[in-house]
Design a protein around this motif. Structure first.
Motif, mmCIF file in Angstrom:
data_model
loop_
_atom_site.group_PDB
_atom_site.id
_atom_site.type_symbol
_atom_site.label_atom_id
_atom_site.label_comp_id
_atom_site.label_asym_id
_atom_site.label_seq_id
_atom_site.Cartn_x
_atom_site.Cartn_y
_atom_site.Cartn_z
ATOM 1 N N LYS A 179 36.359 26.715 41.589
ATOM 2 C CA LYS A 179 35.721 27.088 40.317
ATOM 3 C C LYS A 179 35.276 25.796 39.638
ATOM 4 N N TYR A 240 36.142 30.514 31.338
ATOM 5 C CA TYR A 240 36.054 30.827 32.764
ATOM 6 C C TYR A 240 37.386 31.240 33.383
ATOM 7 N N ARG A 243 37.588 35.062 32.228
ATOM 8 C CA ARG A 243 36.448 35.924 32.537
ATOM 9 C C ARG A 243 36.823 36.873 33.672
ATOM 10 N N ASN A 244 36.668 38.150 33.433
ATOM 11 C CA ASN A 244 37.039 39.185 34.415
ATOM 12 C C ASN A 244 38.496 39.029 34.865
ATOM 13 N N ASN A 245 39.323 38.581 33.945
ATOM 14 C CA ASN A 245 40.727 38.341 34.282
ATOM 15 C C ASN A 245 41.602 38.774 33.106
ATOM 16 N N SER A 246 41.671 40.077 32.884
ATOM 17 C CA SER A 246 42.513 40.598 31.809
ATOM 18 C C SER A 246 43.978 40.546 32.227
ATOM 19 N N TRP A 257 49.110 34.605 34.459
ATOM 20 C CA TRP A 257 48.198 34.829 33.334
ATOM 21 C C TRP A 257 48.743 34.205 32.048
#
Length: 291
Positions: A179, A240, A243-246, A257
């Protein structure tokens, strides 16, 4: 020739150091007796207690044998800085261990849980002992030489490196691998950490006179660049990494997390410290220095 100075052990500062060494050693031993936990925060707590014990014992030995007078750096500056750093480290370790590891896998009445509670209580007392040492060091006679690490810029440099250590402790390669935006953030943390350590070493070892350029202006340039880099990381890391990582529904005990949140908070804190460090450095050189 080595001489023995009993005052190093009998003065109030020496007594506090003895207590700090004993308490950190017992905290480390109690937690080690409970068993290993495969967690970076647990490793940080163990490292903190062990590191503070070893360095405090080193200081006691060097002052007891008067060997500190032969060292090529400012000893008073070093011990004052270590007392502040140890206070911060022990404070963090006490919070982390008491919040996340006490009686997590055992019944509250179990013997292992009792040892964990005992280690936490002793760690808090150890923190108070180091705070007492900091207070006594700050009460030194007026006019005595104060080194870099005892000044506000030096304290902020130590705080910057300490916060980065918390970031590194919370980080795992899987969080940023492949990433580019997050890899840039990791580069920011690493480069700023390295250069901050270099500045601390150069100033503590009194090597500034060997520099062909003004070290104060070099520090200003570094602080401004580091501030801009941290501001970029402060935006890119949460943008980043989340993003799309709840937050997953099975996120229980310090899941990956949660560590992303810790890194985000520490990045914001360090960005604020770098802003204050830059502003204060500019004030000292261009306003106070010209008076």
């Amino acid at each position: 020739m080595i001489n023995v100075d009993l005052r190093a052990l009998t003065q109030p500062v020496g007594i506090l150091r003895i207590f700090s060494a004993i308490l950190s050693c017992i905290s480390f031993s109690l937690v080690a007796s409970v068993g290993y936990v495969n967690n970076s925060y647990w490793s940080w707590c163990m490292f903190t207690w062990c590191f503070c014990f070893i360095v405090t014992l080193f200081i006691l030995i060097m002052e007891f044998t008067t060997m500190h007078s032969k060292l090529p750096f400012g000893w008073e500056d070093f011990i004052s800085a270590f007392a502040m750093l140890a206070s911060l480290m022990i404070f963090t370790a006490s919070i982390i261990y008491s919040s996340f590891f006490i009686c997590r896998q055992q019944a509250p009445s179990g013997p292992k849980c009792h040892r964990q509670i005992g280690a936490c209580v002793l760690s808090w007392v150890c923190f108070l002992a180091y705070v007492g040492e900091v207070v006594l060091n700050r009460l030194r006679p007026q006019g005595e030489h104060i080194g870099f690490l005892s000044t506000l810029p030096g304290i902020m440099k130590m705080l910057e490196t300490f916060i980065v250590c918390i970031i590194f402790t919370s980080m795992h390669k899987s969080q940023y691998s492949k990433k580019p935006e997050l890899e840039w953030c990791v580069s920011v943390y690493s480069l700023c950490f390295i250069f901050a350590i270099i500045i601390i070493v150069v100033c503590t070892a009194q090597l500034t006179s060997y520099s062909p350029v003004s070290i104060e202006k070099v520090v200003i340039v570094y602080n401004i660049v580091a501030t801009l880099m941290y501001l970029s990381a402060m935006v890119l890391w949460p943008l980043y990494s989340f993003r799309n990582n709840s937050k997953p529904p099975n996120c229980n005990f310090l899941c990956p997390w949660d560590k992303l949140v810790v890194i985000t908070i520490m990045t914001i804190f360090n960005a604020i410290v770098y802003i204050l460090d830059s502003a204060y450095s500019i004030y000292l050189v261009f306003f106070v220095g010209r008076q």
